[in-house]
Design an enzyme around this catalytic site. Structure first.
Site, PDB file in Angstrom:
ATOM      1  N   GLU A 111       0.852  -1.183   0.000  1.00 53.65           N
ATOM      2  CA  GLU A 111       0.000   0.000   0.000  1.00 53.65           C
ATOM      3  C   GLU A 111       0.896   1.244   0.000  1.00 53.65           C
ATOM      4  O   GLU A 111       1.087   1.866  -1.011  1.00 53.65           O
ATOM      5  CB  GLU A 111      -0.949  -0.033   1.196  1.00 53.65           C
ATOM      6  CG  GLU A 111      -2.038   0.991   1.078  1.00 53.65           C
ATOM      7  CD  GLU A 111      -3.391   0.504   1.566  1.00 53.65           C
ATOM      8  OE1 GLU A 111      -3.544  -0.673   1.895  1.00 53.65           O
ATOM      9  OE2 GLU A 111      -4.301   1.346   1.618  1.00 53.65           O
ATOM     10  N   GLU A 168      -2.329   0.050  13.195  1.00 53.09           N
ATOM     11  CA  GLU A 168      -3.463   0.518  12.394  1.00 53.09           C
ATOM     12  C   GLU A 168      -4.781   0.311  13.130  1.00 53.09           C
ATOM     13  O   GLU A 168      -5.686   1.119  13.041  1.00 53.09           O
ATOM     14  CB  GLU A 168      -3.492  -0.280  11.077  1.00 53.09           C
ATOM     15  CG  GLU A 168      -4.642   0.061  10.163  1.00 53.09           C
ATOM     16  CD  GLU A 168      -4.555  -0.688   8.839  1.00 53.09           C
ATOM     17  OE1 GLU A 168      -3.914  -1.762   8.802  1.00 53.09           O
ATOM     18  OE2 GLU A 168      -5.122  -0.197   7.843  1.00 53.09           O
TER      19      GLU A 168
HETATM   20  C1  BGC Z   1      -5.282   2.586   4.458  1.00 57.35           C
HETATM   21  C2  BGC Z   1      -5.760   3.653   5.379  1.00 57.35           C
HETATM   22  C3  BGC Z   1      -6.733   4.506   4.647  1.00 57.35           C
HETATM   23  C4  BGC Z   1      -7.894   3.623   4.331  1.00 57.35           C
HETATM   24  C5  BGC Z   1      -9.061   4.307   3.739  1.00 57.35           C
HETATM   25  C6  BGC Z   1      -6.462   1.758   4.124  1.00 57.35           C
HETATM   26  O1  BGC Z   1      -6.159   0.692   3.313  1.00 57.35           O
HETATM   27  O2  BGC Z   1      -4.251   1.852   5.001  1.00 57.35           O
HETATM   28  O3  BGC Z   1      -5.003   4.066   6.354  1.00 57.35           O
HETATM   29  O4  BGC Z   1      -7.026   5.709   5.201  1.00 57.35           O
HETATM   30  O5  BGC Z   1      -7.487   2.512   3.571  1.00 57.35           O
HETATM   31  O6  BGC Z   1      -9.750   3.566   2.828  1.00 57.35           O
END
Ligand code: BGC
Length: 912
Positions: free
Chosen positions: A488, A763
């Site tokens: 990501e 997270e």
């Molecule tokens: C990310 C996030 C992001 C979110 C919103 C995730 O996959 O890691 O931190 O804000 O998606 O869709």
């Protein structure tokens, strides 16, 4: 004789310094010390005042700029003259037009309110880069190599030899690439920057770097070599969506400007005389790692005399027609090194090393063994509950280094165009036994100067602070990213928005955000929507309707506003203004006549508390509530920004609009008794923080928030509520509740991950669940800074360092430490642009001692908690006797007073 003269001179200078008591240090230009390669034609200058007298304010300055340090007086490019002003940063250069590739020296002197005049500062300088596209004589080139663009390809190498006839006096290299580059001259790496030229929105602009290469060139034969890597331009990051309409070949643009001692000049450029080839880097990809075969190295390929007769030619390619910009932000560097702390064998038989810290960067290792031996190193953030190596949460990212030895004594290796997010690594195929000493963790991130030190009597909170700062390090790699490990690693706008205040406390991030925000302008849709990620590589996933999520897109307003608050940077407000207005208009259009933005396609209070219980649906805050609240909030901020920029009509229009949204919000989501629907912590936090509650109902609404917190006994907020809830509580009389949330050790809480050994912010509140199993691998990063937004509360509330929105940049500091929980001491130092602001307190036997440092050229309002005027001593005198303090008043349990710069220790017995 000469020595005696020097000693006398030094003595006189010292005496002068001591008596004048006013001096200047830390000269910066565009937040940088002696920067090279700038393209800001009206750079802003800054300095720090040092004074021995308390209560010192700058009353005037004089800046002189010149082409060398001898002609400040006689031939200045700009002399501001003595200018009455207390401004000691963001002072805009206002002289003659600045020229490309030219160095400007500058110095400053100041006057203060005690009639002191400083000496001139030591000179500093800045150097301009290539200001106009016409200054680029080089042409873009690409290697003439066969590539299969459906897979990852070997890293191309490009080289050229050239002769220099005379002695080099000075030389600058200007370089950029589509893809990453590593640049060598005469066998030496140029500069210390890594992952250059960085990540921008490549369809529109790219950064270039400037290096002083004077010492790397020589008279006679020279050679230059550049290796290119996929980086953010192509490779799995950019290819995942296969969406960007562009040619995917790696390209280089390089220009070396040389001035000889005989006054002549020469320019070496990329052109069709270069040669290309592939070499040892068989694959290097941000997510996948690197495959390197040392047997394929071209020894001495960046030295002259290397035989490149078998190499391929290069192809001159068309100018991609994008802006080539000097970096606003700091470079990405190897910042620090860590050694592994332990080695073990897992139940599954893997040899695993533990770095003791979830870090971002890569491993340097030294290895000796037979030619052809292949080593494989894999990286992971955590071990599973049985102690086995766990990589499922990395999703597609392999984070694997494969290295084949050339069998030539000890070899030392570091990967080139990739990085890993990891605490653990496992090694296969090592010749012999790998030891701790064979590995070094190289921590890599943007060189943001740390500006916050915080500690207190609770070691777990100190660990939390550590985790917050490491979360920032790992996710500030040229772009503010969500995470640094799985497939990501993107510039998610919402994550950046909620963390911005904490980030600004932790480090000097003004330039870092400025760079990223400029990409946001380019990536903004015609409609005014801001994509979820910037640079926007999810183009195909972001049709108009998926683009413009509340709390995410609002980064376009909130982050410039935050930068303005911390650095008094009005320029970023002007630069971003049109984009902000477009975003407000987008929301207005979508909300329609009733001002309620019923957008269902939103991200909402991302990752809020969700329970497994069938009777409890989770702390779900309706998306239209959030969207309308943010609509009001951003509109209100833009009204203020318009006012600051002198756009009076806009200011009025946006103020009116905000009022209308607020009324609609109250009507739609609030009962006459201050109850909100939805009844969640996030809903109350948003409404209170964004001033959406009528004055008469604020106390009631806050009490409902506190009641909800007490009922659950824990936080239930997600990404959007979390940064706000604690300040809402403590600012509305619920300090105990805020401390309760902070100190809670069981899930969900900030300290729970620490009980599981976290060294960065997770997270999710339960990345590792209480039973030791993991959250779903589809979304479970152990290094996501968003929940680290609690840092903002810790610095503001525990140690009480607050800015005044009306006097940004900490011109007026509001000290309001609020001891609580079981803390017996706490201290913080924030390096503001005026100098260090310090606050430290201790409670011992009922006596409260508070020590504050208020920088020169600022003033403060100080709130002493649980105090009575008569009991307070300051610097061992009674409060009233201290001339530097004024406006002393009792306000409920607190004493408030005003002070100028200086060092103060307050001591008193806390009221019962
Ligand atoms: C990310 C996030 C992001 C979110 C919103 C995730 O996959 O890691 O931190 O804000 O998606 O869709």
């Amino acid at each position: 004789m000469k020595t005696r003269f020097t000693i006398t001179l030094l003595f006189l200078m010292l005496v002068n310094c001591l008596y004048a008591g006013l001096s200047i240090s830390d000269l910066t230009c565009e937040y940088k010390t002696n920067p090279h390669g700038m393209d800001e034609t009206h750079p802003r200058l800054g300095w720090i005042l040092n004074a021995t007298e308390m209560n010192t304010m700058q009353t005037a300055y004089q800046v002189q700029v010149s082409l060398d340090t001898k002609t400040f007086k006689t031939n200045p490019v700009w002399d501001s003259g003595k200018t009455d002003s207390d401004q000691s940063f963001q002072v805009v250069y206002n002289g003659a037009d600045l020229q490309s590739a030219t160095r400007y020296y500058w110095r400053v002197k100041v006057w203060d309110n005690h009639n002191n005049e400083s000496e001139w500062s030591e000179p500093a300088y800045w150097e301009m880069g290539l200001l106009s596209p016409k200054d680029w004589k080089a042409t873009w080139i690409r290697p003439d190599l066969e590539e299969n663009l459906t897979e990852l390809n070997p890293a191309p190498m490009l080289r050229k030899e050239f002769q220099l006839e005379a002695k080099v006096k000075s030389a600058r290299a200007y370089i950029t690439s589509l893809g990453l580059y590593e640049f060598q001259l005469n066998g030496k790496r140029v500069g210390e920057q890594v992952l250059t030229p960085g990540w921008t929105t490549f369809l529109h602009r790219i950064q270039y770097q400037t290096y002083d290469v004077t010492d790397l060139l020589k008279t006679g034969d020279n050679a230059v070599g550049v290796t290119l890597g996929d980086g953010w331009y192509r490779g799995t990051l950019a290819w995942g969506d296969k969406s960007l309409p562009r040619d995917r070949t790696l390209k280089l643009l390089l220009q070396i400007e040389i001035t000889f001692t005989n006054g002549k000049t020469e320019t070496i450029v990329t052109d069709n005389t270069w040669k290309s080839n592939t070499g040892p880097i068989l694959m290097s990809d941000l997510f996948m790692g690197e495959t390197y075969d040392a047997r394929l190295e071209h020894v001495n390929w960046t030295k002259s005399g290397f035989d490149d007769s078998e190499w391929h030619r290069v192809i001159v390619s068309a100018d991609p027609g994008i802006e080539i910009a000097a970096p606003d932000g700091p470079p990405v560097l190897k910042i620090q090194e860590l050694k592994p702390v332990a080695k073990s064998v897992t139940p599954e038989g893997d040899i695993v090393f533990d770095m003791g810290q979830n870090m971002v960067g890569w491993l340097r290792f030294k290895v000796k063994g037979p030619k052809g031996t292949t080593i494989e190193i894999r990286h992971a953030e955590v071990l599973d509950k049985d102690g086995n190596f766990y990589t499922e949460n990395l999703r597609r990212a392999k984070q694997t280094i494969t290295y084949t030895l050339k069998g030539d004594g000890v070899q030392v290796f570091e990967p080139h165009f990739t990085w890993q997010g990891f605490q653990y690594f496992t090694v296969k195929g090592w010749p012999g036994e790998p030891t701790l000493d064979d590995f070094t963790g190289v921590v890599v991130h943007s060189n943001i100067t740390p500006t916050m030190e915080f500690s207190c009597s609770n070691p777990m909170l100190n660990q939390l602070q550590h985790n917050i700062q490491w979360g920032q390090k790992g996710n500030f790699v040229d772009v503010p990213t969500d995470c640094p490990q799985r497939d990501e690693r993107m510039g998610w706008t919402g994550d950046a928005q909620v963390f911005a205040s904490t980030a600004c406390f932790n480090a000097d991030v003004a330039g870092f955000y400025t760079k990223w925000l400029k990409d946001m302008i380019y990536d903004q849709k015609e409609s005014g929507a801001i994509p979820d990620v910037v640079p926007n590589i999810r183009w195909s996933l972001d049709p108009v309707q998926r683009c413009g999520a509340s709390g995410w897109s609002d980064a376009v307003v909130v982050i410039p506003w935050t930068v303005y608050q911390y650095y008094n940077d009005t320029r970023i407000l002007s630069v971003m203004y049109d984009s902000m207005v477009k975003w407000i208009k987008f929301m207005q259009t979508n909300a329609g006549d009733d001002y309620i933005w019923s957008e269902s396609n939103q991200l909402g209070d991302w990752l809020s508390f969700n329970s497994q219980s069938s009777s409890y649906p989770g702390a779900y805050t309706d998306k239209e509530f959030i969207a309308t609240a943010y609509f009001a909030y951003s509109t209100g901020l833009v009204a203020k920004i318009a006012d600051i920029l002198g756009k009076d009509e806009d200011a009025k229009a946006f103020t009116d609009l905000r009022e209308k949204i607020k009324s609609a919000f109250i009507q739609e989501f609030m009962t006459p008794d201050g109850r909100l629907s939805p009844n969640t912590q996030t809903a109350y936090s948003l409404a209170l923080s964004f001033d959406l509650i009528p004055e008469s109902l604020k106390a009631k609404t806050a009490s409902r928030l506190a009641a909800n917190v007490n009922e659950f006994g824990h936080i239930t907020t997600g990404f959007l509520g979390t940064p706000l809830i604690s300040l809402c509580l403590s600012n509305n009389g619920y300090l105990d509740e805020a401390y309760m949330l902070l100190n809670r050790k069981t899930y969900p809480s900030w300290l729970y991950p620490i009980t599981r050994g976290a060294t960065t912010i997770w997270e999710r509140w339960d990345g590792i669940k209480p039973d030791g199993t993991f959250q779903t691998p589809t979304m479970n990063s152990y290094n996501h800074y968003a929940y680290g937004a609690i840092g903002n509360w810790m610095y503001r509330t525990i140690t009480g360092i607050n800015n005044d929105p009306a006097q940004p940049g900490f011109k007026h500091i509001f000290f309001a430490p609020q001891p609580g929980g079981d803390l017996t001491w706490a201290k913080a130092e924030y390096k503001s642009l005026y100098g260090p602001i310090r606050s430290s307190w201790e409670i011992s036997d009922g006596t409260f001692t508070l020590t504050l440092d208020i920088p020169v050229n600022t003033f403060a309002t100080i709130q002493l908690p649980n105090a009575e005027i008569v009991n307070i001593k300051v610097n061992d005198k009674s409060l009233i006797e201290t001339a530097a303090l004024s406006n002393i008043r009792q306000q409920g349990n607190n004493v408030l007073l005003q002070s100028g710069s200086g060092h103060y220790t307050f001591e008193y017995n806390l009221k019962e």
